[in-house]
Design a protein around this motif. Structure first.
Motif, PDB file in Angstrom:
ATOM      1  N   THR A 123       9.219  47.510  37.910  1.00  0.00           N
ATOM      2  CA  THR A 123       9.978  48.645  37.387  1.00  0.00           C
ATOM      3  C   THR A 123      10.960  49.170  38.419  1.00  0.00           C
ATOM      4  O   THR A 123      10.656  49.276  39.606  1.00  0.00           O
ATOM      5  N   ARG A 124      12.165  49.492  37.922  1.00  0.00           N
ATOM      6  CA  ARG A 124      13.177  50.130  38.759  1.00  0.00           C
ATOM      7  C   ARG A 124      13.546  51.458  38.125  1.00  0.00           C
ATOM      8  O   ARG A 124      13.686  51.528  36.919  1.00  0.00           O
ATOM      9  N   PRO A 125      13.729  52.507  38.915  1.00  0.00           N
ATOM     10  CA  PRO A 125      13.508  52.550  40.373  1.00  0.00           C
ATOM     11  C   PRO A 125      12.040  52.703  40.729  1.00  0.00           C
ATOM     12  O   PRO A 125      11.225  53.082  39.896  1.00  0.00           O
ATOM     13  N   ASN A 126      11.738  52.402  41.964  1.00  0.00           N
ATOM     14  CA  ASN A 126      10.394  52.558  42.489  1.00  0.00           C
ATOM     15  C   ASN A 126      10.516  53.189  43.880  1.00  0.00           C
ATOM     16  O   ASN A 126      11.196  52.642  44.744  1.00  0.00           O
ATOM     17  N   PRO A 127       9.884  54.364  44.054  1.00  0.00           N
ATOM     18  CA  PRO A 127       9.069  55.168  43.141  1.00  0.00           C
ATOM     19  C   PRO A 127       9.925  55.822  42.047  1.00  0.00           C
ATOM     20  O   PRO A 127      11.138  55.929  42.185  1.00  0.00           O
ATOM     21  N   ALA A 128       9.251  56.250  40.996  1.00  0.00           N
ATOM     22  CA  ALA A 128       9.941  56.946  39.913  1.00  0.00           C
ATOM     23  C   ALA A 128      10.605  58.204  40.443  1.00  0.00           C
ATOM     24  O   ALA A 128      10.093  58.864  41.348  1.00  0.00           O
ATOM     25  N   GLY A 129      11.761  58.520  39.894  1.00  0.00           N
ATOM     26  CA  GLY A 129      12.471  59.714  40.305  1.00  0.00           C
ATOM     27  C   GLY A 129      13.445  59.491  41.449  1.00  0.00           C
ATOM     28  O   GLY A 129      14.126  60.419  41.878  1.00  0.00           O
ATOM     29  N   THR A 130      13.505  58.254  41.974  1.00  0.00           N
ATOM     30  CA  THR A 130      14.455  57.919  43.033  1.00  0.00           C
ATOM     31  C   THR A 130      15.570  57.067  42.447  1.00  0.00           C
ATOM     32  O   THR A 130      15.597  56.794  41.249  1.00  0.00           O
ATOM     33  N   ASN A 131      16.481  56.642  43.270  1.00  0.00           N
ATOM     34  CA  ASN A 131      17.511  55.696  42.846  1.00  0.00           C
ATOM     35  C   ASN A 131      17.032  54.272  43.095  1.00  0.00           C
ATOM     36  O   ASN A 131      16.287  54.020  44.051  1.00  0.00           O
ATOM     37  N   PRO A 132      17.455  53.327  42.280  1.00  0.00           N
ATOM     38  CA  PRO A 132      17.048  51.935  42.498  1.00  0.00           C
ATOM     39  C   PRO A 132      17.711  51.358  43.741  1.00  0.00           C
ATOM     40  O   PRO A 132      18.653  51.932  44.291  1.00  0.00           O
ATOM     41  N   ASP A 133      17.208  50.213  44.156  1.00  0.00           N
ATOM     42  CA  ASP A 133      17.758  49.538  45.324  1.00  0.00           C
ATOM     43  C   ASP A 133      18.918  48.639  44.930  1.00  0.00           C
ATOM     44  O   ASP A 133      19.078  48.256  43.776  1.00  0.00           O
ATOM     45  N   MET A 134      19.720  48.273  45.902  1.00  0.00           N
ATOM     46  CA  MET A 134      20.684  47.189  45.743  1.00  0.00           C
ATOM     47  C   MET A 134      19.943  45.877  45.962  1.00  0.00           C
ATOM     48  O   MET A 134      19.035  45.803  46.779  1.00  0.00           O
ATOM     49  N   GLY A 135      20.341  44.848  45.256  1.00  0.00           N
ATOM     50  CA  GLY A 135      19.718  43.545  45.436  1.00  0.00           C
ATOM     51  C   GLY A 135      18.770  43.193  44.315  1.00  0.00           C
ATOM     52  O   GLY A 135      18.503  43.988  43.409  1.00  0.00           O
ATOM     53  N   ALA A 136      18.228  41.986  44.381  1.00  0.00           N
ATOM     54  CA  ALA A 136      17.407  41.458  43.295  1.00  0.00           C
ATOM     55  C   ALA A 136      15.991  42.010  43.270  1.00  0.00           C
ATOM     56  O   ALA A 136      15.354  42.042  42.217  1.00  0.00           O
ATOM     57  N   TYR A 137      15.497  42.461  44.436  1.00  0.00           N
ATOM     58  CA  TYR A 137      14.109  42.869  44.544  1.00  0.00           C
ATOM     59  C   TYR A 137      13.999  44.351  44.891  1.00  0.00           C
ATOM     60  O   TYR A 137      14.641  44.827  45.819  1.00  0.00           O
ATOM     61  N   GLU A 138      13.158  45.052  44.172  1.00  0.00           N
ATOM     62  CA  GLU A 138      12.939  46.483  44.398  1.00  0.00           C
ATOM     63  C   GLU A 138      11.886  46.679  45.491  1.00  0.00           C
ATOM     64  O   GLU A 138      10.776  46.135  45.416  1.00  0.00           O
ATOM     65  N   ASN A 139      12.241  47.453  46.509  1.00  0.00           N
ATOM     66  CA  ASN A 139      11.291  47.803  47.558  1.00  0.00           C
ATOM     67  C   ASN A 139      10.390  48.935  47.063  1.00  0.00           C
ATOM     68  O   ASN A 139      10.769  49.683  46.174  1.00  0.00           O
ATOM     69  N   GLU A 140       9.221  49.081  47.659  1.00  0.00           N
ATOM     70  CA  GLU A 140       8.292  50.126  47.239  1.00  0.00           C
ATOM     71  C   GLU A 140       8.675  51.506  47.745  1.00  0.00           C
ATOM     72  O   GLU A 140       8.098  52.506  47.328  1.00  0.00           O
ATOM     73  N   LEU A 141       9.651  51.576  48.668  1.00  0.00           N
ATOM     74  CA  LEU A 141      10.075  52.860  49.213  1.00  0.00           C
ATOM     75  C   LEU A 141      11.281  53.411  48.454  1.00  0.00           C
ATOM     76  O   LEU A 141      12.095  52.661  47.933  1.00  0.00           O
ATOM     77  N   GLY A 142      11.391  54.729  48.445  1.00  0.00           N
ATOM     78  CA  GLY A 142      12.539  55.367  47.811  1.00  0.00           C
ATOM     79  C   GLY A 142      13.715  55.513  48.750  1.00  0.00           C
ATOM     80  O   GLY A 142      14.871  55.550  48.325  1.00  0.00           O
ATOM     81  N   THR A 143      13.427  55.604  50.039  1.00  0.00           N
ATOM     82  CA  THR A 143      14.455  55.664  51.073  1.00  0.00           C
ATOM     83  C   THR A 143      14.016  54.781  52.237  1.00  0.00           C
ATOM     84  O   THR A 143      12.816  54.598  52.465  1.00  0.00           O
ATOM     85  N   PRO A 144      14.952  54.218  52.997  1.00  0.00           N
ATOM     86  CA  PRO A 144      14.560  53.351  54.114  1.00  0.00           C
ATOM     87  C   PRO A 144      13.911  54.129  55.248  1.00  0.00           C
ATOM     88  O   PRO A 144      14.171  55.319  55.436  1.00  0.00           O
ATOM     89  N   LEU A 145      13.056  53.455  55.982  1.00  0.00           N
ATOM     90  CA  LEU A 145      12.474  54.054  57.171  1.00  0.00           C
ATOM     91  C   LEU A 145      13.548  54.230  58.241  1.00  0.00           C
ATOM     92  O   LEU A 145      14.523  53.478  58.292  1.00  0.00           O
ATOM     93  N   VAL A 146      13.373  55.224  59.088  1.00  0.00           N
ATOM     94  CA  VAL A 146      14.305  55.466  60.176  1.00  0.00           C
ATOM     95  C   VAL A 146      13.840  54.686  61.401  1.00  0.00           C
ATOM     96  O   VAL A 146      12.688  54.800  61.830  1.00  0.00           O
ATOM     97  N   ASP A 147      14.728  53.874  61.941  1.00  0.00           N
ATOM     98  CA  ASP A 147      14.414  53.075  63.120  1.00  0.00           C
ATOM     99  C   ASP A 147      14.830  53.830  64.374  1.00  0.00           C
ATOM    100  O   ASP A 147      16.012  53.995  64.646  1.00  0.00           O
ATOM    101  N   SER A 148      13.869  54.282  65.143  1.00  0.00           N
ATOM    102  CA  SER A 148      14.155  54.991  66.394  1.00  0.00           C
ATOM    103  C   SER A 148      13.575  54.249  67.596  1.00  0.00           C
ATOM    104  O   SER A 148      13.473  54.809  68.690  1.00  0.00           O
ATOM    105  N   THR A 149      13.201  52.989  67.376  1.00  0.00           N
ATOM    106  CA  THR A 149      12.592  52.191  68.440  1.00  0.00           C
ATOM    107  C   THR A 149      13.621  51.297  69.103  1.00  0.00           C
ATOM    108  O   THR A 149      14.338  50.552  68.426  1.00  0.00           O
TER     109      THR A 149
END
Length: 223
Positions: free
Chosen positions: A89-115
């Motif tokens: 199902t897109r979007p995932n999670p419900a209530g967010t915007n869908p992802d770009m690309g063929a496969y839906e990630n389980e997150l609603g927003t990307p993680l922040v990389d601070s490493t």
């Protein structure tokens, strides 16, 4: 890959797509109207971005988005399928915007990389480490061990100095993703030891610690 679109006699609407690392760029295809897509080189359209998509393992055919991908939650709900290529199902999670690309990630927003990237080691010379050279017009170095698990290394920078970590001979200079460099047109002094320093920057802008070679001494030719 070549772009698999051949419909120049009619307009094509592209949404929530990723067009990256293709042999043929999308620019120049005037019959394509793209929105909310990640397109290398940029493309005029609402919501379009031009960023590395960070697939999990594109070299082995895994085009799922990593948790740090800028494509997560960057798509649109308007006029697009309600499931991804795996029927999730897109979007995932419900209530967010869908992802770009063929496969839906389980997150609603990307993680922040601070490493910051992991720092590697630097060797003087073109392969194994050398401690001296008779060449007075060029210096070479190569490095390994730098890595970044989150988003990958975008580019390396190097500098050359007459002290460990110094930059008095060559200030910080981008080397792209290449892990070796030869600097020519130098005027080196016999008896002086020169040191290469290298640092890596990832796609989030995080910079590694500086790694410095153990130095290469310019010596005179012994007859």
């Amino acid at each position: 890959n070549y772009i698999g679109i051949d419909a120049s006699d009619r307009p094509i609407n592209v949404k929530n797509s990723i067009i990256y690392n293709n042999t043929t760029p999308l620019k120049g295809y005037g019959f394509i109207a793209a929105e909310y897509s990640d397109i290398e080189g940029g493309y005029t359209g609402v919501g379009n971005i031009d960023s590395a998509p960070f697939f999990i393992d594109a070299s082995n055919g895994d085009y799922h988005l990593s948790n740090y991908s800028p494509c997560i939650g960057a798509g649109t709900l308007s006029g697009v399928p309600s499931t991804d290529i795996d029927d999730n199902t897109r979007p995932n999670p419900a209530g967010t915007n869908p992802d770009m690309g063929a496969y839906e990630n389980e997150l609603g927003t990307p993680l922040v990389d601070s490493t910051s990237p992991t720092t590697g080691t630097v060797s003087d010379g073109t392969s194994t480490d050398i401690s001296s050279t008779t060449i007075r017009t060029s210096l070479s170095a190569n490095w390994s061990g730098f890595s970044d698990e989150q988003r990958g290394i975008e580019y390396y920078e190097y500098a050359i100095g007459t002290t460990s970590g110094g930059t008095d001979l060559k200030s910080w200079t981008s080397n792209g993703t290449s892990t070796s460099v030869t600097v020519s047109d130098l005027s080196l002094t016999v008896g002086v030891t020169y040191y290469f320093s290298v640092k890596a920057t990832d796609y989030a802008g995080n910079v590694s610690s500086v790694a410095t070679s153990n130095g290469v001494k310019v010596v005179g030719i012994v007859y």
